[in-house]
Design an enzyme around this catalytic site. Sequence first.
Site, PDB file in Angstrom:
ATOM      1  N   ASP A   8       0.845  -1.189   0.000  1.00  0.00           N
ATOM      2  CA  ASP A   8       0.000   0.000   0.000  1.00  0.00           C
ATOM      3  C   ASP A   8       0.887   1.248   0.000  1.00  0.00           C
ATOM      4  O   ASP A   8       2.083   1.181   0.313  1.00  0.00           O
ATOM      5  CB  ASP A   8      -0.888  -0.021   1.248  1.00  0.00           C
ATOM      6  CG  ASP A   8      -1.692   1.256   1.403  1.00  0.00           C
ATOM      7  OD1 ASP A   8      -2.456   1.589   0.472  1.00  0.00           O
ATOM      8  OD2 ASP A   8      -1.534   1.933   2.433  1.00  0.00           O
ATOM      9  N   ASP A  10      -0.360   5.339   0.544  1.00  0.00           N
ATOM     10  CA  ASP A  10      -0.677   6.403   1.496  1.00  0.00           C
ATOM     11  C   ASP A  10      -0.948   5.818   2.876  1.00  0.00           C
ATOM     12  O   ASP A  10      -1.845   4.988   3.045  1.00  0.00           O
ATOM     13  CB  ASP A  10      -1.877   7.214   1.005  1.00  0.00           C
ATOM     14  CG  ASP A  10      -1.893   8.627   1.570  1.00  0.00           C
ATOM     15  OD1 ASP A  10      -1.092   8.900   2.488  1.00  0.00           O
ATOM     16  OD2 ASP A  10      -2.682   9.446   1.099  1.00  0.00           O
ATOM     17  N   ASP A 204      -1.374  -0.251   6.063  1.00  0.00           N
ATOM     18  CA  ASP A 204      -1.596   0.414   7.352  1.00  0.00           C
ATOM     19  C   ASP A 204      -3.046   0.400   7.794  1.00  0.00           C
ATOM     20  O   ASP A 204      -3.352   0.812   8.902  1.00  0.00           O
ATOM     21  CB  ASP A 204      -1.151   1.876   7.263  1.00  0.00           C
ATOM     22  CG  ASP A 204      -2.098   2.703   6.396  1.00  0.00           C
ATOM     23  OD1 ASP A 204      -2.798   3.582   6.936  1.00  0.00           O
ATOM     24  OD2 ASP A 204      -2.176   2.457   5.192  1.00  0.00           O
TER      25      ASP A 204
END
Length: 269
Positions: A8, A10, A204
């Site tokens: 991932d 951002d 995240d």
Amino acid sequence: MIKAYLIDLDGTLYHGRHRIEGADKLIQTLNEQGMPYLFVTNNSSRTPQGVADHLNGMGIPADASQVCTSAVAAAEYVAQESPGAKVACIGEEGLLQAIEAAGLTLTDDEPEYVIQGIDREFSYHKLTKALRWINGGSKSLMTNPDLQLPSDDGLTPGAGTIGAAIEAATGVHPTVIGKPSSIIMKSAISRLNLKSDEVAVIGDNMRTDIAAGAAAGCETLLVLTGITTRDNMDSHIQATKVRPDHVFEDLHKLIEWLSQTTSQASKKG
């Protein structure tokens, strides 16, 4: 045995225009190990080259061929289901280019599909057109369900907010391509030419990255660098009914684990 990673962006490698500590070292470590990886993002506004440029600008080496966006995955999904299909687009440059690159036909006249992503020029007029297309029989696709996006001056509405308006108007729930859907993950896995259980997802956000990885049958590695924290992790686990396979406080802890895992695999070999 893990043979590749889906990473991932951002919240995992950067926050907006600011690189997260250890992001460059993570990519350096994977490159030194000769470990394949792809960057997987729900962002539909940027082209793969635009994403790569953004990463390189922060000192994170990346090539457009390593980027899988929700726009590209959406266009590929339609092209596989109906090659050359007539498609209406509610979105920005990344989605428009992906649709054209997939050999689909952009049109406002009786489209077979409506593909919607982030569109910062969305209007009542566009909502009306989407309503009439979908009520007329067009299949509805949404690149990603993110309701909010971070920006340098605060939160902004995401593609999911626009999608919610279209769904409210039409009563039709769209096919969702981006995380937490497994569709974008399976698209990335197919590009790696691997099986799901040979791929691990690094992210995240329990509700998107980790949920999507689990849905696709991948091993999941949660880093506490963004949305999911120690404080809210339990509520995210309850919401997703998914528990990450590994949890790391930061990217440096993840890098240590990767180095240990590679060392153990070498000894077994």
